[in-house]
Motif scaffolding. Structure first.
Motif, mmCIF file in Angstrom:
data_model
loop_
_atom_site.group_PDB
_atom_site.id
_atom_site.type_symbol
_atom_site.label_atom_id
_atom_site.label_comp_id
_atom_site.label_asym_id
_atom_site.label_seq_id
_atom_site.Cartn_x
_atom_site.Cartn_y
_atom_site.Cartn_z
ATOM 1 N N PRO A 67 -6.116 5.576 -1.382
ATOM 2 C CA PRO A 67 -5.544 4.274 -1.771
ATOM 3 C C PRO A 67 -4.215 4.361 -2.517
ATOM 4 C CG PRO A 67 -7.473 4.823 -3.100
ATOM 5 C CD PRO A 67 -7.414 5.831 -2.008
ATOM 6 N N SER A 68 -3.913 5.525 -3.110
ATOM 7 C CA SER A 68 -2.653 5.672 -3.856
ATOM 8 C C SER A 68 -1.465 5.994 -2.943
ATOM 9 C CB SER A 68 -2.794 6.783 -4.899
ATOM 10 O OG SER A 68 -3.068 8.032 -4.270
ATOM 11 N N LYS A 69 -1.727 6.242 -1.660
ATOM 12 C CA LYS A 69 -0.653 6.606 -0.718
ATOM 13 C C LYS A 69 -0.368 5.467 0.243
ATOM 14 C CE LYS A 69 -1.725 11.580 -0.789
ATOM 15 N NZ LYS A 69 -2.135 12.744 0.038
ATOM 16 N N ALA A 70 0.914 5.151 0.383
ATOM 17 C CA ALA A 70 1.322 4.117 1.342
ATOM 18 C C ALA A 70 1.459 4.686 2.747
ATOM 19 C CB ALA A 70 2.634 3.486 0.906
ATOM 20 N N VAL A 71 1.944 5.943 2.829
ATOM 21 C CA VAL A 71 2.104 6.638 4.110
ATOM 22 C C VAL A 71 1.651 8.089 3.953
ATOM 23 C CG1 VAL A 71 4.010 5.199 4.943
ATOM 24 C CG2 VAL A 71 4.509 7.240 3.599
ATOM 25 N N PRO A 72 1.258 8.751 5.017
ATOM 26 C CA PRO A 72 0.873 10.167 4.922
ATOM 27 C C PRO A 72 2.089 11.080 4.779
ATOM 28 C CG PRO A 72 0.677 9.406 7.177
ATOM 29 C CD PRO A 72 1.019 8.197 6.374
ATOM 30 N N ARG B 38 -5.804 4.552 4.315
ATOM 31 C CA ARG B 38 -5.603 3.862 3.043
ATOM 32 C C ARG B 38 -6.904 3.759 2.264
ATOM 33 N NH1 ARG B 38 -0.931 0.826 2.455
ATOM 34 N NH2 ARG B 38 -1.710 0.504 0.329
ATOM 35 N N LEU B 39 -8.021 3.694 2.987
ATOM 36 C CA LEU B 39 -9.333 3.645 2.331
ATOM 37 C C LEU B 39 -9.644 4.978 1.651
ATOM 38 C CD1 LEU B 39 -11.812 1.726 2.022
ATOM 39 C CD2 LEU B 39 -12.797 2.899 3.995
ATOM 40 N N ASP C 34 1.441 0.455 10.292
ATOM 41 C CA ASP C 34 0.182 0.738 10.996
ATOM 42 C C ASP C 34 -0.885 1.316 10.074
ATOM 43 O OD1 ASP C 34 1.222 -0.152 13.393
ATOM 44 O OD2 ASP C 34 1.901 1.826 14.023
ATOM 45 N N PHE C 35 -0.476 1.842 8.926
ATOM 46 C CA PHE C 35 -1.447 2.433 8.001
ATOM 47 C C PHE C 35 -2.040 1.400 7.043
ATOM 48 C CE2 PHE C 35 1.255 5.998 9.289
ATOM 49 C CZ PHE C 35 0.281 6.848 9.784
ATOM 50 N N ASP C 36 -1.548 0.154 7.089
ATOM 51 C CA ASP C 36 -2.163 -0.917 6.292
ATOM 52 C C ASP C 36 -3.547 -1.216 6.846
ATOM 53 O OD1 ASP C 36 0.223 -1.009 4.959
ATOM 54 O OD2 ASP C 36 1.007 -2.732 6.090
ATOM 55 N N ASP C 37 -4.507 -1.434 5.963
ATOM 56 C CA ASP C 37 -5.896 -1.740 6.363
ATOM 57 C C ASP C 37 -6.463 -0.684 7.311
ATOM 58 O OD1 ASP C 37 -5.720 -4.194 4.952
ATOM 59 O OD2 ASP C 37 -4.694 -5.091 6.665
ATOM 60 N N LYS D 78 -5.806 3.474 13.201
ATOM 61 C CA LYS D 78 -6.386 2.791 12.045
ATOM 62 C C LYS D 78 -7.834 3.214 11.809
ATOM 63 C CE LYS D 78 -3.637 -1.498 11.966
ATOM 64 N NZ LYS D 78 -3.296 -1.490 10.527
ATOM 65 N N ARG D 79 -8.554 3.458 12.892
ATOM 66 C CA ARG D 79 -9.987 3.777 12.780
ATOM 67 C C ARG D 79 -10.269 5.232 12.411
ATOM 68 N NH1 ARG D 79 -12.545 0.926 18.210
ATOM 69 N NH2 ARG D 79 -12.424 -1.247 17.500
#
Length: 249
Positions: A167-172, A163-164, A156-159, A123-124
């Motif tokens: 922002p238009s992608k839900a997953v890579p 995502r920052l 796991d990619f939420d927040d 996430k970081r």
């Protein structure tokens, strides 16, 4: 007489042992150079995968180290050169202690390699398809190779930093399935767009943590046995080289 025969036996055992190390190092060195310099496209394949790219250079480094160790051990034993034997002993001792320290550290810090730790780091630091970032490139290679997504799953990619930044992608892109059942007629670009937008069925829902744990569990006993064999060989090399060093007048 008995002492001289024993010393002669150690000398030739040292030579044979180090000759095989020298041959092994030569093979690894030749294989690494062939992959890097071969004109048939292997270099491009390796360069596109960060894990393979790192592996080739580790192969070259290991090949060089074994080549030099084998050469010094052979020359030191057959020529009864105390200087070469002492250098050989110091290098083997350094490798032996480094491997021992790495094994102890791996045992002590094994509890830190949890699902929560990997999720927090993902996430970081994960940035997506960023080839200049080693962390992101490694994760992309893992997700593509094991056909998984995130640590526990796509959530796991939420927040997350990913995502920052996107922002238009839900997953890579690395999470996208290579073959989507029931959607064979769509073009690759259309499938990729559906995947990164978060359309169910276009990306993997399996987490990488369970895949990696299952993969390593399959080889953990083989790796442990190999590590014990290597450490034992190195220990005998230390004993033989020091005995030969002390026995040379």
């Amino acid at each position: 007489m008995m002492e001289g025969d024993c010393l002669s036996c150690i000398k030739y055992l040292m030579f044979i042992f180090n000759f095989f190390i020298f041959l092994g190092g030569s093979v690894l060195l030749a294989a690494g150079l062939w992959v890097l310099l071969d004109p048939l496209g292997f270099r491009e394949i390796v360069a596109s995968n960060p894990l393979l790219f790192t592996g080739v250079y580790l192969l070259l480094a290991l090949g060089c180290m074994l080549f030099l160790l084998g050469f010094m051990g052979c020359c030191g034993a057959i020529r009864e050169n105390k200087c070469l034997l002492l250098i050989f002993f110091m290098l083997i001792l350094f490798i032996f202690l480094s491997e021992l320290a790495a094994a102890i550290l791996a045992f002590l810090f094994r509890e830190h390699l949890t699902r929560e730790y990997f999720t927090r780091e993902l996430k970081r630091h994960y940035q997506g398809q960023n080839h200049s970032d080693v962390f992101s490139s490694t994760w992309n290679a893992v997700m593509s190779s094991f056909e998984c997504c995130g640590v526990s799953g796509p959530q796991d990619f939420d927040d997350s930093l990913f995502r920052l930044l996107s922002p238009s992608k839900a997953v890579p892109e690395a999470c996208c399935q290579r073959e989507v059942p029931g959607h064979g007629g769509e073009g690759e670009d259309a499938g990729l767009e559906q995947c990164v937008s978060g359309t169910t069925g276009y990306y993997s829902h399996k987490g990488c943590y369970s895949s990696l744990v299952g993969y390593f569990e399959a080889y953990i006993f083989s790796a442990g046995a190999l590590a014990i064999i290597v450490l034992t060989i190195e220990l005998f090399a230390l004993i033989f080289s020091m005995c030969l060093f002390r026995g040379i007048q």
